[in-house]
Motif scaffolding. Structure first.
Motif, PDB file in Angstrom:
ATOM      1  N   GLN A 158      -7.367   9.242  -9.672  1.00  0.00           N
ATOM      2  CA  GLN A 158      -7.785   9.207  -8.299  1.00  0.00           C
ATOM      3  C   GLN A 158      -9.307   8.068  -7.914  1.00  0.00           C
ATOM      4  N   GLU A 159      -8.968   7.395  -8.739  1.00  0.00           N
ATOM      5  CA  GLU A 159      -9.102   6.084  -7.980  1.00  0.00           C
ATOM      6  C   GLU A 159      -8.942   5.117  -6.768  1.00  0.00           C
ATOM      7  N   LEU A 160      -7.218   5.782  -6.081  1.00  0.00           N
ATOM      8  CA  LEU A 160      -6.837   5.725  -5.361  1.00  0.00           C
ATOM      9  C   LEU A 160      -7.144   6.302  -4.303  1.00  0.00           C
ATOM     10  N   GLY A 161      -8.015   7.650  -4.666  1.00  0.00           N
ATOM     11  CA  GLY A 161      -8.664   8.242  -3.470  1.00  0.00           C
ATOM     12  C   GLY A 161     -10.176   7.940  -3.480  1.00  0.00           C
ATOM     13  N   ARG A 162     -10.582   7.191  -4.544  1.00  0.00           N
ATOM     14  CA  ARG A 162     -11.854   7.144  -3.696  1.00  0.00           C
ATOM     15  C   ARG A 162     -11.365   5.754  -2.567  1.00  0.00           C
ATOM     16  N   GLN A 163     -10.798   4.610  -3.398  1.00  0.00           N
ATOM     17  CA  GLN A 163     -10.414   3.999  -2.213  1.00  0.00           C
ATOM     18  C   GLN A 163     -10.410   3.944  -1.040  1.00  0.00           C
ATOM     19  N   MET A 164      -9.313   4.704  -0.674  1.00  0.00           N
ATOM     20  CA  MET A 164      -8.299   4.836   0.411  1.00  0.00           C
ATOM     21  C   MET A 164      -9.458   6.267   0.734  1.00  0.00           C
ATOM     22  N   GLY A 165     -10.614   7.355   0.942  1.00  0.00           N
ATOM     23  CA  GLY A 165     -10.010   8.144   1.247  1.00  0.00           C
ATOM     24  C   GLY A 165      -9.627   9.342   2.037  1.00  0.00           C
ATOM     25  N   LYS A 366       7.481   0.222   6.617  1.00  0.00           N
ATOM     26  CA  LYS A 366       6.744  -0.243   5.620  1.00  0.00           C
ATOM     27  C   LYS A 366       5.202   0.927   5.903  1.00  0.00           C
ATOM     28  N   VAL A 367       4.799   1.109   4.564  1.00  0.00           N
ATOM     29  CA  VAL A 367       3.560   1.560   4.331  1.00  0.00           C
ATOM     30  C   VAL A 367       2.467   0.647   3.928  1.00  0.00           C
ATOM     31  N   LEU A 368       1.334   1.244   3.394  1.00  0.00           N
ATOM     32  CA  LEU A 368      -0.005   0.450   3.647  1.00  0.00           C
ATOM     33  C   LEU A 368       0.149  -0.261   2.210  1.00  0.00           C
ATOM     34  N   PRO A 369      -0.265  -1.543   2.174  1.00  0.00           N
ATOM     35  CA  PRO A 369      -0.182  -2.846   0.981  1.00  0.00           C
ATOM     36  C   PRO A 369      -0.789  -1.493   0.154  1.00  0.00           C
ATOM     37  N   GLU A 370      -1.648  -0.495   0.078  1.00  0.00           N
ATOM     38  CA  GLU A 370      -2.543  -0.044  -1.287  1.00  0.00           C
ATOM     39  C   GLU A 370      -1.626   0.654  -2.086  1.00  0.00           C
ATOM     40  N   TYR A 371      -0.333   1.075  -1.271  1.00  0.00           N
ATOM     41  CA  TYR A 371       0.002   2.142  -1.685  1.00  0.00           C
ATOM     42  C   TYR A 371       1.294   1.766  -2.404  1.00  0.00           C
ATOM     43  N   GLU A 372       2.160   0.465  -1.746  1.00  0.00           N
ATOM     44  CA  GLU A 372       3.204  -0.167  -2.307  1.00  0.00           C
ATOM     45  C   GLU A 372       3.248  -0.245  -4.054  1.00  0.00           C
ATOM     46  N   PRO A 373       2.830  -0.550  -5.161  1.00  0.00           N
ATOM     47  CA  PRO A 373       3.101  -0.096  -6.645  1.00  0.00           C
ATOM     48  C   PRO A 373       3.370   1.278  -6.320  1.00  0.00           C
ATOM     49  N   PHE A 374       2.323   2.212  -5.900  1.00  0.00           N
ATOM     50  CA  PHE A 374       2.975   3.135  -6.538  1.00  0.00           C
ATOM     51  C   PHE A 374       4.421   3.731  -6.501  1.00  0.00           C
TER      52      PHE A 374
END
Length: 439
Positions: A158-165, A366-374
């Protein structure tokens, strides 16, 4: 009189406006796939995203429901017209996401799967997207898979959803242009002649069964080793495969036929295209086994020389022009589809004899940096085709490259030689399989 009065007050209902169903032409390459596809040769390939967590199927289904309507290429079904196949907007619910329960790359029946020409399955931490090649090529599939993965991760965190829209990534394309037609230039080029190639034969698995071997390797090590031969990673790995065929299958002996590999080329960077439809051309790497005990250096030199003149914009323009000219031929266009089919199959069968195998390189994902940890890894592989019982697919993510063999041959000695040779060259190789060879 009272009844008549009530009749006057009753308003007529306006007829419901029928929704206009959108349709689209197939791209130039796609015309062939419905003609040659079947249970024995599905023309289905797979791209995968491996996460660092177990997949929640209900969220993956929800992610697909949300993403699919935005991609018209995937939100379509195949129709047969008088002269050509064509796409029609599907409009049904998204295909049902299920846990993987059979061998990969099975034929996709257009009358099933809610008429969609792709399927989404999962296994533990892996999301599988299988695509009938009529829709798009590997780059178009990864364009869709990344957005599906992004949406899934936003739903599960959810926190990623709020961050990325909920907007699509700015890097994601929705372009549906036929880039073959856009880049067609009238040409006087003649038909391309090809020589019959050495084919890999032997006992095969029963229909539908396929063996997979994945080799995970550090990109940095491959880059350094390829550089020692003044080659790209792609040239180096193709040469290792052709050398492996020469040593393992031909036993280091001369042969009458060349050992070749079909090399699909993503045309988008050459022609500034962002299409999500098929847009690739095929070139061929060739090695001719003319003497006993030829060296790897001779093989890699042959690969580089055969690819050099083909991997230019000028040559690729010629390939596009030749292929599109057949489609634009007025006489051919007027021939009904039921008569075109046997002719197309015949031409395909003749061309299929010209390649020993296929190696396709989908590049660095390549993926967006916000998704790399997952996300742990991406990889892909192909199904068999006429004359090609074994194929290779290259895909990398961050510093890990995966070379995946997909094969219907029961014997896996060629694949083992390939990975052992890389290990002897100082490349750290980790192997995974789907277990078929150990059943």
């Amino acid at each position: 009189m009272a009844l008549k009065s009530r009749e006057k007050k009753t308003k007529r209902r306006k007829p419901e406006k029928r929704r206009e169903i959108k349709w689209d032409k197939l791209d130039n390459t796609a015309h062939l796939f419905p003609v040659i596809a079947g249970e024995g040769m599905s023309n289905v390939y797979r791209v995968c995203a491996v996460l660092k967590e177990e997949i929640k199927p209900e969220l993956l289904q929800k992610a697909l429901d949300l993403v699919l309507p935005q991609f018209s290429v995937f939100n379509s079904r195949l129709r047969q017209g008088m002269f050509w196949y064509y796409f029609e907007e599907n409009g049904k619910k998204a295909p049902r996401v299920v846990e993987e329960n059979t061998y990969p790359c099975q034929y996709i029946d257009s009358g099933k799967n809610r008429s969609y020409m792709f399927r989404v399955t999962y296994y533990k931490m892996r999301i599988n997207l299988e695509v009938f090649h009529v829709l798009t090529d590997g780059m178009g599939a990864f364009n869709f898979l990344k957005e599906l993965t992004y949406q899934y991760l936003r739903l599960s965190h959810q926190e990623l959803g709020r961050q990325m829209g909920d907007e699509l990534s700015v890097e994601t394309s929705l372009n549906t242009a036929d880039s073959f037609l856009e880049n067609y230039r009238k040409s006087t080029s003649k038909n391309y002649h090809s020589q019959r190639a050495y084919l890999l034969k032997g006992p095969v698995f029963e229909q539908g069964k396929m063996g997979l071997l994945h080799g995970f390797m550090p990109v940095s090590q491959l880059k350094e080793k390829a550089g020692q031969y003044h080659a790209s990673i792609n040239e180096y790995l193709i040469a290792v495969l052709l050398f492996s065929i020469y040593k393992e299958n031909l036993h280091g002996m001369p042969g009458k036929e060349p050992v070749t590999t079909c090399v699909p080329v993503n045309l988008r960077p050459y022609f500034n295209s962002e299409t999500t439809k098929n847009f690739f051309a095929v070139i061929t790497a060739v090695f001719r086994p003319e003497r006993e005990d030829q060296t790897f250096q001779e093989v890699i030199t042959s690969v580089q020389e055969s690819l050099k003149d083909q991997l230019t914009r000028e040559h690729l323009e010629e390939v596009i022009s030749y292929n599109v000219s057949n489609e634009k031929n007025l006489m051919l266009r007027a021939v009904p589809l039921f008569l075109k089919k046997p002719a197309m199959r015949y031409v395909y069968d003749m061309a299929a004899r010209a390649n020993t195998t296929t190696v396709t390189n989908l590049g660095n994902i390549k993926v967006l940096p916000e998704y790399e940890p997952f996300i742990e890894q991406f990889y892909a592989f192909l199904s068999r085709s006429k004359g090609q019982n074994l194929k290779g697919c290259i895909c990398s993510y961050q510093d890990t490259l995966v070379f995946t063999f997909s094969s219907v041959l029961k014997d896996s000695s060629l694949q083992k030689y390939f990975f052992r040779y890389l290990a002897s060259e100082g490349i750290a190789v980790r192997i995974e399989s789907n277990g078929v060879y150990y059943e």
